[in-house]
Design a protein around this motif. Structure first.
Motif, PDB file in Angstrom:
ATOM      1  N   SER A   1       0.851  -1.195   0.000  1.00  0.00           N
ATOM      2  CA  SER A   1       0.000   0.000   0.000  1.00  0.00           C
ATOM      3  C   SER A   1       0.885   1.243   0.000  1.00  0.00           C
ATOM      4  O   SER A   1       1.142   1.837   1.046  1.00  0.00           O
ATOM      5  CB  SER A   1      -0.888   0.005   1.245  1.00  0.00           C
ATOM      6  OG  SER A   1      -1.643  -1.169   1.319  1.00  0.00           O
ATOM      7  N   PRO A   2       1.370   1.634  -1.166  1.00  0.00           N
ATOM      8  CA  PRO A   2       2.255   2.801  -1.203  1.00  0.00           C
ATOM      9  C   PRO A   2       1.513   4.070  -0.761  1.00  0.00           C
ATOM     10  O   PRO A   2       0.290   4.135  -0.806  1.00  0.00           O
ATOM     11  CB  PRO A   2       2.666   2.888  -2.678  1.00  0.00           C
ATOM     12  CG  PRO A   2       1.644   2.106  -3.412  1.00  0.00           C
ATOM     13  CD  PRO A   2       1.096   1.083  -2.480  1.00  0.00           C
ATOM     14  N   PRO A   3       2.262   5.084  -0.331  1.00  0.00           N
ATOM     15  CA  PRO A   3       1.643   6.330   0.112  1.00  0.00           C
ATOM     16  C   PRO A   3       0.795   6.949  -0.997  1.00  0.00           C
ATOM     17  O   PRO A   3       1.074   6.791  -2.185  1.00  0.00           O
ATOM     18  CB  PRO A   3       2.829   7.228   0.452  1.00  0.00           C
ATOM     19  CG  PRO A   3       3.988   6.313   0.593  1.00  0.00           C
ATOM     20  CD  PRO A   3       3.707   5.112  -0.245  1.00  0.00           C
ATOM     21  N   ILE A   4      -0.198   7.690  -0.600  1.00  0.00           N
ATOM     22  CA  ILE A   4      -1.130   8.288  -1.547  1.00  0.00           C
ATOM     23  C   ILE A   4      -0.680   9.695  -1.981  1.00  0.00           C
ATOM     24  O   ILE A   4      -1.279  10.305  -2.851  1.00  0.00           O
ATOM     25  CB  ILE A   4      -2.544   8.306  -0.936  1.00  0.00           C
ATOM     26  CG1 ILE A   4      -3.576   8.597  -2.017  1.00  0.00           C
ATOM     27  CG2 ILE A   4      -2.639   9.307   0.199  1.00  0.00           C
ATOM     28  CD1 ILE A   4      -4.996   8.347  -1.607  1.00  0.00           C
ATOM     29  N   HIS A   5       0.402  10.192  -1.394  1.00  0.00           N
ATOM     30  CA  HIS A   5       0.826  11.573  -1.664  1.00  0.00           C
ATOM     31  C   HIS A   5       0.985  11.874  -3.150  1.00  0.00           C
ATOM     32  O   HIS A   5       0.535  12.900  -3.636  1.00  0.00           O
ATOM     33  CB  HIS A   5       2.135  11.902  -0.944  1.00  0.00           C
ATOM     34  CG  HIS A   5       2.123  11.586   0.508  1.00  0.00           C
ATOM     35  ND1 HIS A   5       1.079  11.912   1.348  1.00  0.00           N
ATOM     36  CD2 HIS A   5       3.027  10.943   1.292  1.00  0.00           C
ATOM     37  CE1 HIS A   5       1.346  11.511   2.574  1.00  0.00           C
ATOM     38  NE2 HIS A   5       2.526  10.899   2.570  1.00  0.00           N
ATOM     39  N   GLY A   6       1.650  10.962  -3.871  1.00  0.00           N
ATOM     40  CA  GLY A   6       1.868  11.185  -5.305  1.00  0.00           C
ATOM     41  C   GLY A   6       0.563  11.267  -6.074  1.00  0.00           C
ATOM     42  O   GLY A   6       0.380  12.137  -6.927  1.00  0.00           O
ATOM     43  N   ALA A   7      -0.348  10.370  -5.767  1.00  0.00           N
ATOM     44  CA  ALA A   7      -1.649  10.375  -6.455  1.00  0.00           C
ATOM     45  C   ALA A   7      -2.427  11.648  -6.159  1.00  0.00           C
ATOM     46  O   ALA A   7      -3.069  12.221  -7.051  1.00  0.00           O
ATOM     47  CB  ALA A   7      -2.457   9.150  -6.049  1.00  0.00           C
ATOM     48  N   LEU A   8      -2.363  12.115  -4.930  1.00  0.00           N
ATOM     49  CA  LEU A   8      -3.071  13.360  -4.578  1.00  0.00           C
ATOM     50  C   LEU A   8      -2.468  14.562  -5.304  1.00  0.00           C
ATOM     51  O   LEU A   8      -3.183  15.462  -5.736  1.00  0.00           O
ATOM     52  CB  LEU A   8      -3.047  13.568  -3.067  1.00  0.00           C
ATOM     53  CG  LEU A   8      -3.861  12.577  -2.241  1.00  0.00           C
ATOM     54  CD1 LEU A   8      -3.652  12.802  -0.746  1.00  0.00           C
ATOM     55  CD2 LEU A   8      -5.337  12.648  -2.602  1.00  0.00           C
ATOM     56  N   LEU A   9      -1.158  14.565  -5.424  1.00  0.00           N
ATOM     57  CA  LEU A   9      -0.487  15.656  -6.131  1.00  0.00           C
ATOM     58  C   LEU A   9      -0.883  15.669  -7.605  1.00  0.00           C
ATOM     59  O   LEU A   9      -1.204  16.728  -8.168  1.00  0.00           O
ATOM     60  CB  LEU A   9       1.030  15.519  -5.989  1.00  0.00           C
ATOM     61  CG  LEU A   9       1.882  16.604  -6.629  1.00  0.00           C
ATOM     62  CD1 LEU A   9       1.562  17.964  -6.041  1.00  0.00           C
ATOM     63  CD2 LEU A   9       3.354  16.285  -6.450  1.00  0.00           C
ATOM     64  N   VAL A  10      -0.889  14.506  -8.231  1.00  0.00           N
ATOM     65  CA  VAL A  10      -1.293  14.414  -9.639  1.00  0.00           C
ATOM     66  C   VAL A  10      -2.738  14.857  -9.799  1.00  0.00           C
ATOM     67  O   VAL A  10      -3.073  15.620 -10.706  1.00  0.00           O
ATOM     68  CB  VAL A  10      -1.088  12.970 -10.173  1.00  0.00           C
ATOM     69  CG1 VAL A  10      -1.749  12.798 -11.525  1.00  0.00           C
ATOM     70  CG2 VAL A  10       0.397  12.654 -10.251  1.00  0.00           C
ATOM     71  N   GLU A  11      -3.594  14.406  -8.905  1.00  0.00           N
ATOM     72  CA  GLU A  11      -5.007  14.794  -8.971  1.00  0.00           C
ATOM     73  C   GLU A  11      -5.161  16.307  -8.843  1.00  0.00           C
ATOM     74  O   GLU A  11      -5.941  16.930  -9.560  1.00  0.00           O
ATOM     75  CB  GLU A  11      -5.791  14.096  -7.866  1.00  0.00           C
ATOM     76  CG  GLU A  11      -7.273  14.481  -7.840  1.00  0.00           C
ATOM     77  CD  GLU A  11      -8.008  13.865  -6.668  1.00  0.00           C
ATOM     78  OE1 GLU A  11      -9.182  13.519  -6.863  1.00  0.00           O
ATOM     79  OE2 GLU A  11      -7.409  13.742  -5.571  1.00  0.00           O
ATOM     80  N   ARG A  12      -4.385  16.902  -7.966  1.00  0.00           N
ATOM     81  CA  ARG A  12      -4.461  18.356  -7.742  1.00  0.00           C
ATOM     82  C   ARG A  12      -4.017  19.133  -8.991  1.00  0.00           C
ATOM     83  O   ARG A  12      -4.631  20.114  -9.372  1.00  0.00           O
ATOM     84  CB  ARG A  12      -3.591  18.726  -6.551  1.00  0.00           C
ATOM     85  CG  ARG A  12      -3.683  20.162  -6.156  1.00  0.00           C
ATOM     86  CD  ARG A  12      -2.907  20.404  -4.888  1.00  0.00           C
ATOM     87  NE  ARG A  12      -3.074  21.775  -4.460  1.00  0.00           N
ATOM     88  CZ  ARG A  12      -2.533  22.273  -3.381  1.00  0.00           C
ATOM     89  NH1 ARG A  12      -1.820  21.505  -2.593  1.00  0.00           N
ATOM     90  NH2 ARG A  12      -2.708  23.537  -3.064  1.00  0.00           N
ATOM     91  N   ILE A  13      -2.947  18.686  -9.620  1.00  0.00           N
ATOM     92  CA  ILE A  13      -2.427  19.392 -10.803  1.00  0.00           C
ATOM     93  C   ILE A  13      -3.310  19.150 -12.020  1.00  0.00           C
ATOM     94  O   ILE A  13      -3.699  20.087 -12.714  1.00  0.00           O
ATOM     95  CB  ILE A  13      -0.973  18.976 -11.088  1.00  0.00           C
ATOM     96  CG1 ILE A  13      -0.072  19.500  -9.969  1.00  0.00           C
ATOM     97  CG2 ILE A  13      -0.510  19.499 -12.444  1.00  0.00           C
ATOM     98  CD1 ILE A  13       1.335  18.964 -10.005  1.00  0.00           C
ATOM     99  N   LEU A  14      -3.643  17.899 -12.270  1.00  0.00           N
ATOM    100  CA  LEU A  14      -4.429  17.591 -13.460  1.00  0.00           C
ATOM    101  C   LEU A  14      -5.892  17.990 -13.303  1.00  0.00           C
ATOM    102  O   LEU A  14      -6.590  18.199 -14.297  1.00  0.00           O
ATOM    103  CB  LEU A  14      -4.327  16.102 -13.804  1.00  0.00           C
ATOM    104  CG  LEU A  14      -2.921  15.581 -14.109  1.00  0.00           C
ATOM    105  CD1 LEU A  14      -2.968  14.117 -14.503  1.00  0.00           C
ATOM    106  CD2 LEU A  14      -2.239  16.402 -15.183  1.00  0.00           C
ATOM    107  N   GLY A  15      -6.345  18.111 -12.079  1.00  0.00           N
ATOM    108  CA  GLY A  15      -7.739  18.475 -11.831  1.00  0.00           C
ATOM    109  C   GLY A  15      -8.019  19.964 -11.886  1.00  0.00           C
ATOM    110  O   GLY A  15      -9.176  20.383 -11.965  1.00  0.00           O
ATOM    111  N   ASP A  16      -6.978  20.774 -11.867  1.00  0.00           N
ATOM    112  CA  ASP A  16      -7.149  22.230 -11.909  1.00  0.00           C
ATOM    113  C   ASP A  16      -6.716  22.732 -13.282  1.00  0.00           C
ATOM    114  O   ASP A  16      -5.556  22.550 -13.661  1.00  0.00           O
ATOM    115  CB  ASP A  16      -6.281  22.885 -10.817  1.00  0.00           C
ATOM    116  CG  ASP A  16      -6.335  24.389 -10.874  1.00  0.00           C
ATOM    117  OD1 ASP A  16      -7.423  24.961 -10.713  1.00  0.00           O
ATOM    118  OD2 ASP A  16      -5.249  24.995 -11.103  1.00  0.00           O
ATOM    119  N   PRO A  17      -7.620  23.358 -14.050  1.00  0.00           N
ATOM    120  CA  PRO A  17      -7.274  23.773 -15.421  1.00  0.00           C
ATOM    121  C   PRO A  17      -6.031  24.677 -15.511  1.00  0.00           C
ATOM    122  O   PRO A  17      -5.211  24.511 -16.411  1.00  0.00           O
ATOM    123  CB  PRO A  17      -8.531  24.507 -15.901  1.00  0.00           C
ATOM    124  CG  PRO A  17      -9.642  23.923 -15.083  1.00  0.00           C
ATOM    125  CD  PRO A  17      -9.033  23.615 -13.745  1.00  0.00           C
TER     126      PRO A  17
END
Length: 133
Positions: A18-34
Protein backbone atom coordinates in the motif's frame (compact mmCIF):
# COMPACT_ATOMS: atom_id res chain seq x y z
CA UNK A 1 16.96 -14.04 14.30
CA UNK A 2 14.02 -15.85 12.72
CA UNK A 3 11.57 -14.04 14.99
CA UNK A 4 13.12 -10.64 14.19
CA UNK A 5 12.96 -11.33 10.45
CA UNK A 6 9.30 -12.31 10.80
CA UNK A 7 8.52 -9.07 12.63
CA UNK A 8 10.40 -6.99 10.05
CA UNK A 9 8.43 -8.62 7.25
CA UNK A 10 5.18 -7.70 9.02
CA UNK A 11 6.31 -4.08 9.31
CA UNK A 12 7.53 -3.61 5.74
CA UNK A 13 4.80 -5.53 3.89
CA UNK A 14 2.21 -2.73 4.13
CA UNK A 15 4.79 -0.26 2.82
CA UNK A 16 5.15 -2.22 -0.41
CA UNK A 17 1.56 -3.41 -0.70
CA UNK A 18 0.00 0.00 0.00
CA UNK A 19 2.25 2.80 -1.20
CA UNK A 20 1.64 6.33 0.11
CA UNK A 21 -1.13 8.29 -1.55
CA UNK A 22 0.83 11.57 -1.66
CA UNK A 23 1.87 11.18 -5.30
CA UNK A 24 -1.65 10.37 -6.45
CA UNK A 25 -3.07 13.36 -4.58
CA UNK A 26 -0.49 15.66 -6.13
CA UNK A 27 -1.29 14.41 -9.64
CA UNK A 28 -5.01 14.79 -8.97
CA UNK A 29 -4.46 18.36 -7.74
CA UNK A 30 -2.43 19.39 -10.80
CA UNK A 31 -4.43 17.59 -13.46
CA UNK A 32 -7.74 18.48 -11.83
CA UNK A 33 -7.15 22.23 -11.91
CA UNK A 34 -7.27 23.77 -15.42
CA UNK A 35 -4.71 26.51 -14.63
CA UNK A 36 -2.24 24.08 -13.02
CA UNK A 37 -2.75 21.59 -15.84
CA UNK A 38 -2.02 24.28 -18.46
CA UNK A 39 1.13 25.35 -16.57
CA UNK A 40 2.25 21.71 -16.34
CA UNK A 41 1.75 21.22 -20.08
CA UNK A 42 3.79 24.36 -20.83
CA UNK A 43 6.63 23.23 -18.55
CA UNK A 44 6.55 19.70 -19.98
CA UNK A 45 6.79 21.04 -23.53
CA UNK A 46 9.68 23.28 -22.51
CA UNK A 47 11.61 20.35 -21.08
CA UNK A 48 10.92 18.16 -24.11
CA UNK A 49 11.98 20.94 -26.48
CA UNK A 50 15.20 21.45 -24.52
CA UNK A 51 16.11 17.77 -24.85
CA UNK A 52 15.44 17.93 -28.61
CA UNK A 53 17.66 21.01 -28.83
CA UNK A 54 20.46 19.27 -26.89
CA UNK A 55 20.23 16.25 -29.22
CA UNK A 56 20.52 18.54 -32.24
CA UNK A 57 23.46 20.45 -30.78
CA UNK A 58 25.35 17.26 -29.94
CA UNK A 59 24.86 15.75 -33.38
CA UNK A 60 25.71 18.98 -35.15
CA UNK A 61 28.83 19.48 -33.02
CA UNK A 62 30.15 15.98 -33.69
CA UNK A 63 29.44 16.19 -37.43
CA UNK A 64 30.97 19.67 -37.79
CA UNK A 65 34.09 18.53 -35.93
CA UNK A 66 34.37 15.59 -38.29
CA UNK A 67 34.22 13.01 -35.52
CA UNK A 68 34.51 9.58 -37.14
CA UNK A 69 31.27 7.63 -37.34
CA UNK A 70 27.65 8.44 -38.00
CA UNK A 71 25.73 10.48 -35.47
CA UNK A 72 22.18 10.55 -36.85
CA UNK A 73 21.09 8.05 -34.19
CA UNK A 74 21.36 10.85 -31.61
CA UNK A 75 18.52 12.78 -33.22
CA UNK A 76 16.63 9.68 -34.37
CA UNK A 77 16.06 8.65 -30.75
CA UNK A 78 13.60 10.22 -28.32
CA UNK A 79 13.62 10.82 -24.59
CA UNK A 80 16.11 12.17 -22.10
CA UNK A 81 18.54 9.27 -22.49
CA UNK A 82 20.56 8.55 -25.59
CA UNK A 83 22.55 5.60 -26.81
CA UNK A 84 25.80 7.15 -28.01
CA UNK A 85 27.15 4.19 -29.95
CA UNK A 86 30.44 4.42 -28.08
CA UNK A 87 32.31 1.25 -27.16
CA UNK A 88 32.97 0.24 -23.57
CA UNK A 89 36.65 1.36 -23.72
CA UNK A 90 35.54 4.73 -25.14
CA UNK A 91 32.99 5.12 -22.35
CA UNK A 92 35.58 4.21 -19.73
CA UNK A 93 37.95 6.84 -21.14
CA UNK A 94 35.19 9.48 -21.06
CA UNK A 95 34.66 8.64 -17.40
CA UNK A 96 38.28 8.35 -16.27
CA UNK A 97 39.93 11.06 -18.35
CA UNK A 98 37.16 13.60 -18.93
CA UNK A 99 34.77 13.03 -16.01
CA UNK A 100 31.80 12.56 -18.30
CA UNK A 101 29.67 9.91 -16.67
CA UNK A 102 27.63 7.43 -18.67
CA UNK A 103 26.93 3.72 -18.66
CA UNK A 104 29.55 1.44 -20.16
CA UNK A 105 26.91 0.47 -22.72
CA UNK A 106 27.10 4.03 -24.08
CA UNK A 107 23.79 5.21 -22.65
CA UNK A 108 23.90 8.77 -21.33
CA UNK A 109 21.48 11.22 -19.77
CA UNK A 110 21.06 14.27 -21.97
CA UNK A 111 19.57 16.29 -19.13
CA UNK A 112 23.07 17.27 -17.97
CA UNK A 113 24.06 18.78 -21.31
CA UNK A 114 23.51 22.42 -22.21
CA UNK A 115 24.97 25.21 -24.32
CA UNK A 116 27.61 25.88 -21.65
CA UNK A 117 29.13 22.40 -21.67
CA UNK A 118 28.26 21.10 -25.13
CA UNK A 119 31.59 21.98 -26.75
CA UNK A 120 33.43 20.13 -23.98
CA UNK A 121 31.23 17.09 -24.57
CA UNK A 122 31.83 17.21 -28.33
CA UNK A 123 35.58 17.63 -27.90
CA UNK A 124 35.79 14.75 -25.42
CA UNK A 125 33.69 12.37 -27.53
CA UNK A 126 35.83 13.25 -30.53
CA UNK A 127 39.00 12.55 -28.55
CA UNK A 128 37.87 9.15 -27.30
CA UNK A 129 36.59 8.06 -30.70
CA UNK A 130 39.94 8.93 -32.27
CA UNK A 131 41.96 7.41 -29.40
CA UNK A 132 40.11 4.20 -28.49
CA UNK A 133 38.83 1.34 -30.65
Amino acid sequence: AKAVLSQLKMVIRPMYSSPPIHGALLVERILGDPASFAAWQTELKGMADRILKVRGMLRKGLEEKGTPGTWNHITDQIGMFSFTGLTEPQCQRLISEHHIYLLKSGRISLAGLNEGNMQYMVDCVDEVVRTCP
